[in-house]
Design a protein around this motif. Structure first.
Motif, PDB file in Angstrom:
ATOM      1  N   MET A   1       0.857  -1.182   0.000  1.00  0.00           N
ATOM      2  CA  MET A   1       0.000   0.000   0.000  1.00  0.00           C
ATOM      3  C   MET A   1       0.899   1.241   0.000  1.00  0.00           C
ATOM      4  N   GLU A   2       0.486   2.231  -0.772  1.00  0.00           N
ATOM      5  CA  GLU A   2       1.266   3.463  -0.802  1.00  0.00           C
ATOM      6  C   GLU A   2       1.176   4.173   0.546  1.00  0.00           C
ATOM      7  N   GLN A   3       2.166   4.996   0.809  1.00  0.00           N
ATOM      8  CA  GLN A   3       2.252   5.674   2.098  1.00  0.00           C
ATOM      9  C   GLN A   3       1.938   7.157   1.959  1.00  0.00           C
ATOM     10  N   PRO A   4       1.223   7.711   2.936  1.00  0.00           N
ATOM     11  CA  PRO A   4       0.958   9.149   2.905  1.00  0.00           C
ATOM     12  C   PRO A   4       2.259   9.929   3.081  1.00  0.00           C
ATOM     13  N   ASN A   5       2.259  11.141   2.553  1.00  0.00           N
ATOM     14  CA  ASN A   5       3.439  11.999   2.665  1.00  0.00           C
ATOM     15  C   ASN A   5       3.010  13.462   2.578  1.00  0.00           C
ATOM     16  N   THR A   6       3.943  14.346   2.802  1.00  0.00           N
ATOM     17  CA  THR A   6       3.651  15.787   2.747  1.00  0.00           C
ATOM     18  C   THR A   6       4.256  16.447   1.512  1.00  0.00           C
ATOM     19  N   ASN A   7       4.614  15.665   0.508  1.00  0.00           N
ATOM     20  CA  ASN A   7       5.262  16.227  -0.684  1.00  0.00           C
ATOM     21  C   ASN A   7       4.428  17.330  -1.333  1.00  0.00           C
ATOM     22  N   TYR A   8       3.132  17.076  -1.518  1.00  0.00           N
ATOM     23  CA  TYR A   8       2.268  18.076  -2.162  1.00  0.00           C
ATOM     24  C   TYR A   8       2.146  19.320  -1.282  1.00  0.00           C
ATOM     25  N   ILE A  61      -6.945  12.655   0.993  1.00  0.00           N
ATOM     26  CA  ILE A  61      -6.111  11.543   0.534  1.00  0.00           C
ATOM     27  C   ILE A  61      -5.175  12.029  -0.572  1.00  0.00           C
ATOM     28  N   SER A  62      -5.705  12.807  -1.473  1.00  0.00           N
ATOM     29  CA  SER A  62      -4.914  13.347  -2.576  1.00  0.00           C
ATOM     30  C   SER A  62      -3.834  14.304  -2.075  1.00  0.00           C
ATOM     31  N   VAL A  63      -4.210  15.194  -1.167  1.00  0.00           N
ATOM     32  CA  VAL A  63      -3.259  16.158  -0.615  1.00  0.00           C
ATOM     33  C   VAL A  63      -2.119  15.437   0.106  1.00  0.00           C
ATOM     34  N   LEU A  64      -2.418  14.265   0.637  1.00  0.00           N
ATOM     35  CA  LEU A  64      -1.391  13.485   1.336  1.00  0.00           C
ATOM     36  C   LEU A  64      -0.621  12.558   0.388  1.00  0.00           C
ATOM     37  N   SER A  69      -4.790   5.629  -3.939  1.00  0.00           N
ATOM     38  CA  SER A  69      -5.856   5.600  -2.936  1.00  0.00           C
ATOM     39  C   SER A  69      -6.958   6.598  -3.273  1.00  0.00           C
ATOM     40  N   TYR A  70      -6.599   7.694  -3.917  1.00  0.00           N
ATOM     41  CA  TYR A  70      -7.595   8.659  -4.375  1.00  0.00           C
ATOM     42  C   TYR A  70      -8.543   7.977  -5.360  1.00  0.00           C
ATOM     43  N   TYR A  71      -7.984   7.215  -6.302  1.00  0.00           N
ATOM     44  CA  TYR A  71      -8.827   6.542  -7.287  1.00  0.00           C
ATOM     45  C   TYR A  71      -9.662   5.435  -6.645  1.00  0.00           C
ATOM     46  N   LEU A  72      -9.120   4.779  -5.639  1.00  0.00           N
ATOM     47  CA  LEU A  72      -9.885   3.796  -4.876  1.00  0.00           C
ATOM     48  C   LEU A  72     -11.075   4.486  -4.204  1.00  0.00           C
ATOM     49  N   ALA A  73     -10.833   5.642  -3.603  1.00  0.00           N
ATOM     50  CA  ALA A  73     -11.906   6.395  -2.946  1.00  0.00           C
ATOM     51  C   ALA A  73     -12.961   6.828  -3.958  1.00  0.00           C
ATOM     52  N   LEU A  95      -7.925   5.025   5.280  1.00  0.00           N
ATOM     53  CA  LEU A  95      -8.233   5.965   6.358  1.00  0.00           C
ATOM     54  C   LEU A  95      -7.348   5.730   7.570  1.00  0.00           C
ATOM     55  N   SER A  96      -7.146   4.480   7.919  1.00  0.00           N
ATOM     56  CA  SER A  96      -6.274   4.157   9.059  1.00  0.00           C
ATOM     57  C   SER A  96      -4.856   4.642   8.810  1.00  0.00           C
ATOM     58  N   SER A  97      -4.393   4.446   7.605  1.00  0.00           N
ATOM     59  CA  SER A  97      -3.043   4.868   7.242  1.00  0.00           C
ATOM     60  C   SER A  97      -2.878   6.381   7.357  1.00  0.00           C
ATOM     61  N   ILE A  98      -3.824   7.130   6.790  1.00  0.00           N
ATOM     62  CA  ILE A  98      -3.679   8.588   6.840  1.00  0.00           C
ATOM     63  C   ILE A  98      -3.935   9.125   8.244  1.00  0.00           C
ATOM     64  N   GLN A  99      -4.823   8.479   8.986  1.00  0.00           N
ATOM     65  CA  GLN A  99      -5.108   8.930  10.336  1.00  0.00           C
ATOM     66  C   GLN A  99      -3.852   8.814  11.215  1.00  0.00           C
TER      67      GLN A  99
END
Length: 105
Positions: A1-8, A61-64, A69-73, A95-99
């Motif tokens: 699973m891809e990981q959230p980040n603050t790149n954007y 999700i997209s901002v992160l 995951s955006y397309y999954l949503a 959701l758990s991942s981003i939370q």
């Protein structure tokens, strides 16, 4: 699973740390509330309202930085509009991942 980040967020804020912090604080404030509302609506079977919740959450999700995951949503939102909860588990894993990620920011 891809990981959230603050790149954007980092790209958007550039060198403006005050703006970056405002963005992060907004996400930290809004995300738990939006997830709670989502959980209430999905549990009660109110799929139209849940689809609206997913619509809001997919932008976070997209901002992160989670493009897949955006397309999954997006697909899950459509499923909900068709009264189907297919992809619910996968969406809730996101959701758990981003939370967890946001809580640690």
């Amino acid at each position: 699973m891809e990981q959230p980040n603050t790149n954007y967020i980092d790209e958007l804020a550039g060198d403006d740390t005050i703006f970056r912090n405002k963005l992060i604080n907004t996400i930290k404030d809004e995300l738990p509330q939006e997830i709670n509302i989502y959980k209430t609506n999905i549990t009660s079977g109110n799929y139209n309202a849940t689809a609206d919740n997913v619509h809001k959450l997919k932008h976070k999700i997209s901002v992160l930085g989670m493009e897949k995951s955006y397309y999954l949503a997006e697909k899950f939102e459509k499923n909900l509009k068709d009264n189907s909860t297919e992809l619910q588990k996968e969406f809730e894993d996101v959701l758990s991942s981003i939370q967890g990620f946001v809580a640690a920011l």
